[in-house]
Design a protein around this motif. Structure first.
Motif, mmCIF file in Angstrom:
data_model
loop_
_atom_site.group_PDB
_atom_site.id
_atom_site.type_symbol
_atom_site.label_atom_id
_atom_site.label_comp_id
_atom_site.label_asym_id
_atom_site.label_seq_id
_atom_site.Cartn_x
_atom_site.Cartn_y
_atom_site.Cartn_z
ATOM 1 N N GLY A 59 -22.265 -43.781 40.968
ATOM 2 C CA GLY A 59 -22.887 -42.809 40.299
ATOM 3 C C GLY A 59 -21.865 -41.680 39.988
ATOM 4 O O GLY A 59 -22.561 -40.766 39.218
ATOM 5 N N GLN A 60 -20.967 -41.457 40.903
ATOM 6 C CA GLN A 60 -20.039 -40.284 40.710
ATOM 7 C C GLN A 60 -19.146 -40.529 39.560
ATOM 8 O O GLN A 60 -18.464 -39.619 39.116
ATOM 9 N N MET A 61 -19.266 -41.602 38.834
ATOM 10 C CA MET A 61 -18.380 -41.905 37.673
ATOM 11 C C MET A 61 -19.361 -41.488 36.439
ATOM 12 O O MET A 61 -19.843 -42.080 35.509
ATOM 13 N N ARG A 62 -19.451 -40.113 36.395
ATOM 14 C CA ARG A 62 -20.390 -39.263 35.417
ATOM 15 C C ARG A 62 -19.867 -39.643 33.976
ATOM 16 O O ARG A 62 -20.898 -39.330 33.173
ATOM 17 N N GLN A 63 -18.823 -39.699 33.693
ATOM 18 C CA GLN A 63 -18.226 -39.990 32.374
ATOM 19 C C GLN A 63 -18.378 -41.327 31.665
ATOM 20 O O GLN A 63 -18.213 -41.303 30.635
ATOM 21 N N LEU A 64 -18.812 -42.230 32.511
ATOM 22 C CA LEU A 64 -18.933 -43.527 32.281
ATOM 23 C C LEU A 64 -20.006 -43.735 31.044
ATOM 24 O O LEU A 64 -20.992 -43.093 31.058
ATOM 25 N N GLU A 65 -19.512 -44.249 29.923
ATOM 26 C CA GLU A 65 -20.451 -44.524 28.797
ATOM 27 C C GLU A 65 -20.685 -45.867 28.505
ATOM 28 O O GLU A 65 -21.663 -46.395 27.780
ATOM 29 N N SER A 66 -19.850 -46.714 29.056
ATOM 30 C CA SER A 66 -19.886 -48.050 28.771
ATOM 31 C C SER A 66 -19.696 -49.104 30.058
ATOM 32 O O SER A 66 -18.700 -48.973 30.634
ATOM 33 N N LEU A 67 -20.648 -49.990 30.428
ATOM 34 C CA LEU A 67 -20.397 -50.642 31.670
ATOM 35 C C LEU A 67 -20.936 -52.040 31.561
ATOM 36 O O LEU A 67 -21.960 -52.218 30.838
ATOM 37 N N ASP A 68 -20.021 -53.083 31.563
ATOM 38 C CA ASP A 68 -20.445 -54.485 31.449
ATOM 39 C C ASP A 68 -19.906 -55.365 32.443
ATOM 40 O O ASP A 68 -18.490 -55.325 32.718
ATOM 41 N N LEU A 69 -20.807 -55.985 33.326
ATOM 42 C CA LEU A 69 -20.430 -56.730 34.512
ATOM 43 C C LEU A 69 -21.206 -57.962 34.397
ATOM 44 O O LEU A 69 -21.236 -58.743 35.249
ATOM 45 N N SER A 70 -21.517 -58.365 33.048
ATOM 46 C CA SER A 70 -22.388 -59.496 32.807
ATOM 47 C C SER A 70 -21.499 -60.788 33.156
ATOM 48 O O SER A 70 -20.293 -60.696 32.947
ATOM 49 N N GLN A 71 -22.257 -61.928 33.378
ATOM 50 C CA GLN A 71 -21.656 -63.274 33.517
ATOM 51 C C GLN A 71 -20.651 -63.489 34.636
ATOM 52 O O GLN A 71 -19.388 -63.594 34.468
ATOM 53 N N ASN A 72 -21.171 -62.829 35.948
ATOM 54 C CA ASN A 72 -20.202 -62.902 36.880
ATOM 55 C C ASN A 72 -21.045 -63.501 38.166
ATOM 56 O O ASN A 72 -22.001 -64.162 37.650
ATOM 57 N N LEU A 89 -25.918 -41.784 36.202
ATOM 58 C CA LEU A 89 -24.996 -42.015 34.789
ATOM 59 C C LEU A 89 -25.555 -41.751 33.547
ATOM 60 O O LEU A 89 -26.131 -42.325 32.822
ATOM 61 N N ASN A 90 -25.629 -40.443 33.622
ATOM 62 C CA ASN A 90 -26.373 -39.752 32.371
ATOM 63 C C ASN A 90 -25.765 -39.961 30.902
ATOM 64 O O ASN A 90 -26.257 -39.824 29.983
ATOM 65 N N PHE A 91 -24.436 -40.296 30.876
ATOM 66 C CA PHE A 91 -23.846 -40.502 29.627
ATOM 67 C C PHE A 91 -23.800 -42.069 29.307
ATOM 68 O O PHE A 91 -23.037 -42.465 28.250
ATOM 69 N N LEU A 92 -24.338 -42.835 30.055
ATOM 70 C CA LEU A 92 -24.233 -44.423 29.827
ATOM 71 C C LEU A 92 -25.206 -44.621 28.680
ATOM 72 O O LEU A 92 -26.344 -44.430 28.647
ATOM 73 N N SER A 93 -24.449 -45.293 27.829
ATOM 74 C CA SER A 93 -24.979 -45.764 26.345
ATOM 75 C C SER A 93 -25.135 -47.194 26.135
ATOM 76 O O SER A 93 -25.745 -47.702 25.340
ATOM 77 N N ARG A 98 -35.315 -53.494 42.909
ATOM 78 C CA ARG A 98 -35.826 -52.731 41.874
ATOM 79 C C ARG A 98 -34.734 -51.905 41.086
ATOM 80 O O ARG A 98 -33.567 -51.646 41.641
ATOM 81 N N ILE A 99 -35.040 -52.118 39.911
ATOM 82 C CA ILE A 99 -34.047 -51.333 38.707
ATOM 83 C C ILE A 99 -34.037 -49.619 38.993
ATOM 84 O O ILE A 99 -34.992 -49.317 39.067
ATOM 85 N N PRO A 100 -33.168 -48.905 39.231
ATOM 86 C CA PRO A 100 -33.088 -47.659 39.478
ATOM 87 C C PRO A 100 -33.928 -46.786 38.510
ATOM 88 O O PRO A 100 -33.763 -47.166 37.235
ATOM 89 N N LEU A 101 -34.837 -45.892 38.685
ATOM 90 C CA LEU A 101 -35.380 -45.065 37.813
ATOM 91 C C LEU A 101 -34.593 -43.923 37.381
ATOM 92 O O LEU A 101 -34.139 -43.185 37.936
ATOM 93 N N SER A 102 -34.558 -43.875 36.065
ATOM 94 C CA SER A 102 -33.811 -42.696 35.450
ATOM 95 C C SER A 102 -34.129 -42.919 33.854
ATOM 96 O O SER A 102 -34.408 -43.931 33.532
ATOM 97 N N THR A 103 -34.078 -41.885 33.108
ATOM 98 C CA THR A 103 -33.966 -41.820 31.703
ATOM 99 C C THR A 103 -33.045 -42.784 31.159
ATOM 100 O O THR A 103 -33.649 -43.564 29.986
ATOM 101 N N GLN A 104 -31.784 -42.976 31.560
ATOM 102 C CA GLN A 104 -31.075 -43.973 30.862
ATOM 103 C C GLN A 104 -31.147 -45.420 31.505
ATOM 104 O O GLN A 104 -31.320 -46.075 30.323
ATOM 105 N N MET A 105 -31.379 -45.492 32.437
ATOM 106 C CA MET A 105 -31.589 -47.000 32.867
ATOM 107 C C MET A 105 -32.893 -47.560 32.304
ATOM 108 O O MET A 105 -32.904 -48.696 31.846
ATOM 109 N N GLN A 106 -33.862 -47.046 32.027
ATOM 110 C CA GLN A 106 -35.190 -47.500 31.310
ATOM 111 C C GLN A 106 -34.949 -47.478 29.803
ATOM 112 O O GLN A 106 -35.920 -48.030 29.059
ATOM 113 N N SER A 107 -34.059 -46.776 29.370
ATOM 114 C CA SER A 107 -33.782 -46.713 27.954
ATOM 115 C C SER A 107 -33.161 -47.986 27.199
ATOM 116 O O SER A 107 -33.146 -48.102 26.220
ATOM 117 N N PHE A 108 -32.693 -48.914 28.236
ATOM 118 C CA PHE A 108 -31.762 -50.187 27.875
ATOM 119 C C PHE A 108 -33.003 -51.159 27.540
ATOM 120 O O PHE A 108 -34.066 -51.327 28.030
#
Length: 239
Positions: free
Chosen positions: A60-73, A86-90, A102-112
């Motif tokens: 969470g301290q990587m505040r500038q992160l806009e794209s995170l892909d950890l799929s298929q591992n 991660l407020n800038f995560l799009s 549980r999926i963490p609650l935040s405006t960003q996480m629930q927007s996906f």
């Protein structure tokens, strides 16, 4: 290369790194926790590898992160609560791993879209996958049930402690009324008893028993006096 600018990283200093894309390799092992010190990182793509373990808890301290892909591992464990920072995560893709909880609650996480979380452990829950998590309804109703039970116990305990007080008050009041109305020699004894009841008796029940006995004696005396008056009244009526 970043936005038309070419940069060199010397002496292992990667703190200003903007993009990491090592997708579609055969990388194994865990995601290093040191990756979270890359505070300027905007895009991180580790997808389609063979990574295990869990997401670093301080991601969470990587505040500038806009794209995170950890799929298929083969990542597992709970999603860190710090991901809600991660407020800038799009762009987010955590699909086809073994995440749970549980999926963490935040405006960003629930927007996906739910597709960002599919293919994980069945216990992964919460919006946008499921409306609730197992146990949510139970945890909501439990305080009410527990509160009702606690209230009943509190009321029972209250009446248990309050009842002797009522009995003692009633006995004292009754004795006082009789003593005053009858103007009996016991009146002074009753007043003395009232004034010294706390000092003389440490046991409430003993005090109560003594007062009840006093009431009995006063009632008996009153009945005897009333009987004598009735006997005196009978000859005058016959004459």
């Amino acid at each position: 290369m970043w936005k038309g600018m070419e940069r060199d990283y010397e002496n292992g200093n990667l703190k200003t790194l903007k993009i990491i894309d090592v997708s579609s390799n055969k990388l194994t092992g865990r995601i290093p926790v040191q990756i979270s010190v890359l505070l300027e990182l905007v895009q991180l793509n580790l997808s389609r590898n063979q990574l295990t373990g869990w997401i670093p808890s301080n991601i969470g301290q990587m505040r500038q992160l806009e794209s995170l892909d950890l799929s298929q591992n083969q990542l597992s464990g709970h999603l860190p609560g710090s991901m809600s920072q991660l407020n800038f995560l799009s762009t987010l893709n955590l699909s086809y791993n073994n995440f749970s909880g549980r999926i963490p609650l935040s405006t960003q996480m629930q927007s996906f879209n739910a597709s960002a979380f599919v293919g994980n452990h069945p216990s992964l829950c919460g919006l946008p996958l499921t409306p609730t998590c197992p146990g949510d309804e139970k945890s909501k109703s439990k305080p009410t049930d527990s509160g009702g039970k606690d209230n009943q116990e509190d009321r029972a305990e209250f009446w248990k402690s309050f009842k002797p007080g009522i009995e003692l008050g009633a006995a004292i009041g009754f004795v006082g009324v009789l003593a005053v109305k009858l103007d009996h020699p016991w009146k002074h004894l009753c007043f003395l008893l009232f004034n010294n009841v706390r000092a003389r008796f440490s046991n409430l029940k003993d005090c109560l028993y003594l007062l009840v006995a006093a009431v009995g004696l006063l009632v008996r005396e009153h009945v005897s006096r009333l009987g004598r008056k009735l006997k005196l009244f009978e000859p005058s009526v016959s004459s």
